[in-house]
Design a protein around this motif. Structure first.
Motif, short mmCIF file in Angstrom:
data_model
loop_
_atom_site.label_atom_id
_atom_site.label_comp_id
_atom_site.label_asym_id
_atom_site.label_seq_id
_atom_site.Cartn_x
_atom_site.Cartn_y
_atom_site.Cartn_z
N GLU A 100 0.83 -1.22 0.00
CA GLU A 100 0.00 0.00 0.00
C GLU A 100 0.86 1.26 0.00
O GLU A 100 0.55 2.24 -0.70
N ALA A 101 1.94 1.24 0.78
CA ALA A 101 2.82 2.40 0.85
C ALA A 101 3.63 2.55 -0.43
O ALA A 101 3.87 3.67 -0.90
N LEU A 104 1.37 4.12 -2.95
CA LEU A 104 1.16 5.53 -2.62
C LEU A 104 2.37 6.37 -3.03
O LEU A 104 2.21 7.45 -3.63
N THR A 158 5.27 1.32 6.46
CA THR A 158 4.12 2.06 5.91
C THR A 158 4.45 3.52 5.62
O THR A 158 3.62 4.25 5.08
N ARG A 197 -5.94 8.91 1.70
CA ARG A 197 -4.92 7.95 1.31
C ARG A 197 -3.73 7.93 2.27
O ARG A 197 -2.96 6.97 2.29
N CYS A 198 -3.57 8.98 3.07
CA CYS A 198 -2.39 9.07 3.91
C CYS A 198 -2.54 10.10 5.02
O CYS A 198 -3.46 10.93 5.01
N THR A 212 2.57 8.66 5.86
CA THR A 212 2.18 7.30 6.23
C THR A 212 0.94 6.89 5.44
O THR A 212 -0.08 7.61 5.44
N ALA A 213 1.01 5.76 4.78
CA ALA A 213 -0.12 5.25 4.01
C ALA A 213 -1.23 4.80 4.94
O ALA A 213 -0.98 4.28 6.03
N ARG A 214 -2.47 4.98 4.50
CA ARG A 214 -3.63 4.53 5.27
C ARG A 214 -4.30 3.33 4.62
O ARG A 214 -4.07 3.03 3.44
N SER A 216 -6.88 1.08 2.77
CA SER A 216 -7.84 1.33 1.71
C SER A 216 -9.14 0.58 2.01
O SER A 216 -9.11 -0.58 2.40
#
Length: 217
Positions: A100-101, A104, A158, A197-198, A212-214, A216
């Motif tokens: 995910e990161a 992003l 992340t 998204r972050c 930091t990625a969040r 989804s």
């Protein structure tokens, strides 16, 4: 005699002007249209608790070393310098992120390039200065910087830092003021933050955006 002098003068002028054109590699300096949105520190002020909460939801269990990170297989993706970003010389982190990161980061890099090109610019990409921190990286960092957090979202794969004081220029076509590049990067990050998204924090001393990625949904 006059003919010889005139001929020599013409040859000299042709060579001189020809060399001048060939060596003219000064990039075009341009100013891009930007829309101010306030202080960076107020706009990007997500505290560490938010970063940690997001990191624990999608991140790995903290690792002690690079070898442990490699052993996690497809739970972590190794990232390298590419068309969207440059990986800086990493001294206290290793180039791994959860999928995910990674996605992003690629999105940030591509959106930054697209935003520059849509305004008539180009030639630059972002620089990533910190990625996954293993436990032994954190120990070394705290020896150097006593204020460095031992409970960082970087431990979960992340989180990444993007420099706002430096950008990688990949051709010599355009020269854009650093302040404008910083603002356009901030616009890109703000848009992704609004999409949930972050989380982002503006780091003054480190000269970077801490992202930091969040999860989804």
């Amino acid at each position: 005699m006059k003919t010889r002098i005139s001929l020599s003068l013409i040859i000299f002028l042709l060579l001189f002007t020809g060399c001048g054109k060939k060596g003219n590699t000064v990039p075009e300096q341009i100013n891009l249209k930007i829309i101010p949105f306030g202080k960076f520190s107020r706009t990007f002020n997500d505290m560490n608790a938010k970063h940690l909460d997001a990191a624990r939801k999608i991140g790995i269990t903290p690792v002690n070393s690079r070898e442990e990170a490699i052993d996690l297989g497809n739970r972590l993706c190794q990232i390298k310098t590419c068309g969207q970003y440059k990986i800086d010389s990493l001294t206290h982190s290793i180039p791994f992120l959860v999928p995910e990161a990674r996605d992003l980061l690629k999105k940030v890099g591509q959106n930054f390039i697209d935003s520059l090109e849509s305004r008539g610019g180009g030639s630059y990409k972002i620089i990533v200065t910190s990625v996954l921190r293993a436990e032994n990286d954190i120990k070394k960092l705290r020896q150097k910087n006593g204020n460095a957090s031992s409970n960082s979202a970087h431990r979960y794969g992340t989180t990444f830092d993007i420099a706002y004081t430096r950008f990688e220029r990949f051709d010599n076509k355009y020269e854009i003021p650093q302040a404008q590049l910083k603002h356009i990067l901030a616009e890109v990050l703000l848009d992704l933050r609004k999409q949930d998204r972050c989380y982002i924090r503006y780091e003054v001393k480190q000269g970077c955006f801490h992202v930091t990625a969040r999860q989804s949904y």
